[in-house]
Design a protein around this motif. Structure first.
Motif, PDB file in Angstrom:
ATOM      1  N   VAL A   3       0.838  -1.204   0.000  1.00  0.00           N
ATOM      2  CA  VAL A   3       0.000   0.000   0.000  1.00  0.00           C
ATOM      3  C   VAL A   3       0.871   1.252   0.000  1.00  0.00           C
ATOM      4  CG1 VAL A   3      -1.649   1.354   1.349  1.00  0.00           C
ATOM      5  CG2 VAL A   3      -1.969  -1.104   1.107  1.00  0.00           C
ATOM      6  N   GLY A   4       1.910   1.255   0.816  1.00  0.00           N
ATOM      7  CA  GLY A   4       2.792   2.416   0.898  1.00  0.00           C
ATOM      8  C   GLY A   4       3.464   2.718  -0.420  1.00  0.00           C
ATOM      9  N   ALA A  10      -5.787  -6.108   0.615  1.00  0.00           N
ATOM     10  CA  ALA A  10      -6.211  -7.493   0.829  1.00  0.00           C
ATOM     11  C   ALA A  10      -5.207  -8.242   1.697  1.00  0.00           C
ATOM     12  CB  ALA A  10      -6.384  -8.195  -0.516  1.00  0.00           C
ATOM     13  N   PHE A  11      -3.912  -7.984   1.489  1.00  0.00           N
ATOM     14  CA  PHE A  11      -2.882  -8.608   2.302  1.00  0.00           C
ATOM     15  C   PHE A  11      -3.021  -8.157   3.766  1.00  0.00           C
ATOM     16  CE2 PHE A  11      -0.875 -10.213  -1.399  1.00  0.00           C
ATOM     17  CZ  PHE A  11       0.113 -11.109  -1.000  1.00  0.00           C
ATOM     18  N   LEU A  37      -2.678  -2.432  -7.428  1.00  0.00           N
ATOM     19  CA  LEU A  37      -1.620  -2.756  -6.471  1.00  0.00           C
ATOM     20  C   LEU A  37      -2.022  -2.330  -5.057  1.00  0.00           C
ATOM     21  CD1 LEU A  37       1.189  -3.998  -6.386  1.00  0.00           C
ATOM     22  CD2 LEU A  37       2.158  -1.714  -6.650  1.00  0.00           C
ATOM     23  N   THR A  38      -2.700  -1.182  -4.957  1.00  0.00           N
ATOM     24  CA  THR A  38      -3.179  -0.721  -3.662  1.00  0.00           C
ATOM     25  C   THR A  38      -4.234  -1.673  -3.103  1.00  0.00           C
ATOM     26  OG1 THR A  38      -2.788   1.577  -4.306  1.00  0.00           O
ATOM     27  CG2 THR A  38      -4.244   1.204  -2.428  1.00  0.00           C
ATOM     28  N   ALA A  53      -5.849  -0.642   4.854  1.00  0.00           N
ATOM     29  CA  ALA A  53      -6.850  -1.097   3.886  1.00  0.00           C
ATOM     30  C   ALA A  53      -8.115  -0.252   3.972  1.00  0.00           C
ATOM     31  CB  ALA A  53      -7.180  -2.565   4.134  1.00  0.00           C
ATOM     32  N   ILE A  54      -8.543   0.078   5.196  1.00  0.00           N
ATOM     33  CA  ILE A  54      -9.749   0.889   5.363  1.00  0.00           C
ATOM     34  C   ILE A  54      -9.498   2.323   4.904  1.00  0.00           C
ATOM     35  CG2 ILE A  54     -11.445   1.723   7.029  1.00  0.00           C
ATOM     36  CD1 ILE A  54     -10.880  -0.741   8.696  1.00  0.00           C
ATOM     37  N   VAL A  55      -8.287   2.833   5.149  1.00  0.00           N
ATOM     38  CA  VAL A  55      -7.944   4.183   4.679  1.00  0.00           C
ATOM     39  C   VAL A  55      -8.076   4.261   3.166  1.00  0.00           C
ATOM     40  CG1 VAL A  55      -6.086   5.856   4.430  1.00  0.00           C
ATOM     41  CG2 VAL A  55      -6.469   4.759   6.627  1.00  0.00           C
TER      42      VAL A  55
END
Length: 330
Positions: free
Chosen positions: A145-146, A282-283, A276-277, A259-261
């Motif tokens: 995510v980052g 999901a991970f 990818l995000t 994930a919620i953000v």
């Protein structure tokens, strides 16, 4: 098979629900911090958030007449108040002004790893294989995510350092708070921790008054929202859940925040996430599921030997003994 209302209200189910409320509200805080941060400096925003949070939770504490925490709880409350409620919020607010959201999320999300290690070192908590595996999966998701949200921008070295300070103070504050919950209720711990954090931020009072006079109403409302919901409510539900499980397991739960953000940014800010995000999110969620899962057969073992308060947490990660349960405040 239908679940009875009584079964749903068992302590372990309520702890999971409390953790879910905390994660959802803390995720929403990232959106509000970004909005309010356009008008308020880091210290002023932290003080305004803590003052509004202290007023709301203080009223609830007064109505419930829970009284002052026992003397044994004060060291943990004081340390968590200064580190987590105070320094963490200032560092996070400042860090998010200097680095992109992806870098901030990546650095701050080492907090649960530090939390688990400190919990094992200082609180003698165990680190079950499933917890470690789940944290590894979630941390990989946070990295994805980052990287996906960084947009290739240059990260400020000071901003990264501030986010690292936020992660360290967050983890240290949680580990300090855990022993306090052996003696005081979640509401007592949160009320006085928030008040101590506000007192620690009082040097920013003059800046807050000046900025509030010129800030748009939307920014001020976001600041108040941060105090009422992600602080007063979410820190109380966090303390309730933390009293019924380990610091490491609760830390792993917060990996769901990135994930919620992403989803909130998608809905509220019209920021469409890339594949990818979504994969990283999901991970994050999968890791939380793994970390909170139990080995086969542990549920029946736990049911045969419930804790003093009826908590039937499985043997894996259930080292919260009867002496560590929450005791009523004075």
């Amino acid at each position: 098979m239908t679940t009875s209302p009584r079964a749903f209200l068992r302590p372990e189910r309520l702890a999971v629900l409390a953790a879910a409320v905390t994660v959802a509200l803390w995720a929403s805080a990232f959106v509000s911090i970004r909005s309010a941060g356009e008008a308020y400096s880091p210290g002023a925003l932290a003080l305004g958030r803590l003052l509004s949070g202290t007023v709301v939770i203080g009223l609830i504490w007064a109505v419930r007449r829970e009284g002052l925490p026992p003397r044994a709880a004060w060291p943990g409350i004081a340390v968590s108040g200064v580190l987590w409620f105070g320094l963490y919020m200032v560092a996070l607010n400042w860090g998010e002004q200097l680095v992109d959201a992806g870098t901030a999320a990546l650095v701050v999300n080492i907090g649960p790893l530090i939390m688990a290690l400190l919990g094992a070192l200082l609180l003698k908590e165990t680190l079950p294989p499933r917890l470690l595996a789940g944290m590894a999966v979630s941390f990989a998701g946070a990295v994805i995510v980052g990287l996906s949200m960084s947009g290739g921008g240059d990260a400020s070295l000071l901003g990264v350092a501030l986010c690292l300070v936020a992660a360290l103070t967050y983890a240290s504050g949680v580990v300090a708070q855990k022993p306090a919950l052996r003696y005081a209720s979640p509401l007592q711990v949160t009320t006085f921790g928030c008040a101590i954090g506000a007192a620690a931020c009082l040097p920013f009072a003059g800046v807050l008054v000046d900025e509030a006079a010129h800030a748009p109403l939307s920014a001020t409302l976001n600041m108040v929202y941060l105090g009422v919901f992600p602080t007063a409510l979410a820190f109380t539900t966090w303390a309730y859940a933390l009293a019924r499980t380990t610091a490491g397991r609760m830390g792993a739960t917060t990996y769901a925040v990135p994930a919620i953000v992403v989803l909130l940014s998608w809905v509220l800010l019209d920021e469409v996430p890339g594949w990818l995000t979504l994969l990283g999110g999901a991970f994050c969620l999968a890791g939380v599921a793994v970390s909170r899962s139990r080995p086969r057969g542990s549920a029946s073992t736990a049911a045969a030997a419930p804790g003093a308060d009826g908590d039937t947490e499985g043997s894996e990660g259930s080292e919260v003994s009867a002496s560590q349960r929450v005791r009523p405040g004075s």
